[in-house]
Motif scaffolding. Structure first.
Motif, PDB file in Angstrom:
ATOM      1  N   SER A  27     -14.768  19.850 -37.850  1.00  0.00           N
ATOM      2  CA  SER A  27     -14.026  20.190 -38.666  1.00  0.00           C
ATOM      3  C   SER A  27     -13.272  21.054 -39.655  1.00  0.00           C
ATOM      4  N   ARG A  30     -11.146  23.753 -38.260  1.00  0.00           N
ATOM      5  CA  ARG A  30      -9.714  23.480 -38.086  1.00  0.00           C
ATOM      6  C   ARG A  30      -8.422  22.771 -39.664  1.00  0.00           C
ATOM      7  N   LYS A  33      -8.302  26.695 -41.070  1.00  0.00           N
ATOM      8  CA  LYS A  33      -7.210  28.064 -40.734  1.00  0.00           C
ATOM      9  C   LYS A  33      -5.943  28.724 -41.314  1.00  0.00           C
ATOM     10  N   TRP A 101     -11.067  16.234 -38.977  1.00  0.00           N
ATOM     11  CA  TRP A 101     -10.109  16.657 -38.578  1.00  0.00           C
ATOM     12  C   TRP A 101      -9.149  15.845 -37.546  1.00  0.00           C
TER      13      TRP A 101
END
Length: 170
Positions: A27, A30, A33, A101
């Protein structure tokens, strides 16, 4: 939520460490980022995306499960008292919060952090602090936290990782 979608919050156990490791390592890259450059993430993720066994087994770390799968985790720890800083009297720190995520914006983080806040309050904490990722600042604000300052936490190889120091009273 339907019964099949029911979220279960419980105290984390040592046997959850592997699942929490997986949740963090899948998670964090992602979720973070959009707010951190790849050069920072490649260095920082291996450091922050590991469950801390001592924290997981502390009795103040919790997991959120849906259909037997861990979809969130987080907890709190007492802050050591600094006699020169009255803010540390009966303070606690939010620790290592994560939501799967694939499950963001479904109430998991809110339910989990509400549970963490209530647990810390029952234990006598009067103030909560956290170092929120830049990504999580709006989430913490929505739960009553105030942003104080950005702090660069130095990671391996001198890579700074910016976090927002936040707090709220209970």
């Amino acid at each position: 939520m339907t019964t099949a979608d029911a979220l279960v919050l419980r105290t984390a156990r040592r046997t959850d460490i592997e699942a929490i490791d997986r949740l963090l390592s899948e998670s964090y890259p992602r979720l973070l980022k959009a707010d951190y450059p790849p050069s920072v993430l490649v260095t920082v993720i291996p450091v922050i995306a590991r469950a801390r066994p001592r924290l997981v087994t502390s009795g103040t770390y919790f997991v959120a499960e849906r259909e037997g799968r861990i979809v969130g985790a987080g907890g709190w720890s007492p802050v050591p008292r600094d006699p020169t800083d009255p803010r540390t009297r009966r303070a606690a720190s939010i620790r290592h919060v994560v939501t799967d995520w694939r499950e963001v914006r479904r109430g998991i983080g809110r339910a989990l952090l509400t549970h963490v806040i209530e647990d810390a309050a029952r234990a006598g904490a009067h103030r909560l602090t956290c170092r929120a990722t830049l990504t999580a600042v709006p989430f913490y604000r929505a739960l009553g936290f105030t942003a104080e300052r950005v702090e660069a936490v130095e990671m391996l190889q001198g890579i700074p990782f910016e976090a927002m120091v936040m707090w709220r009273t209970l």
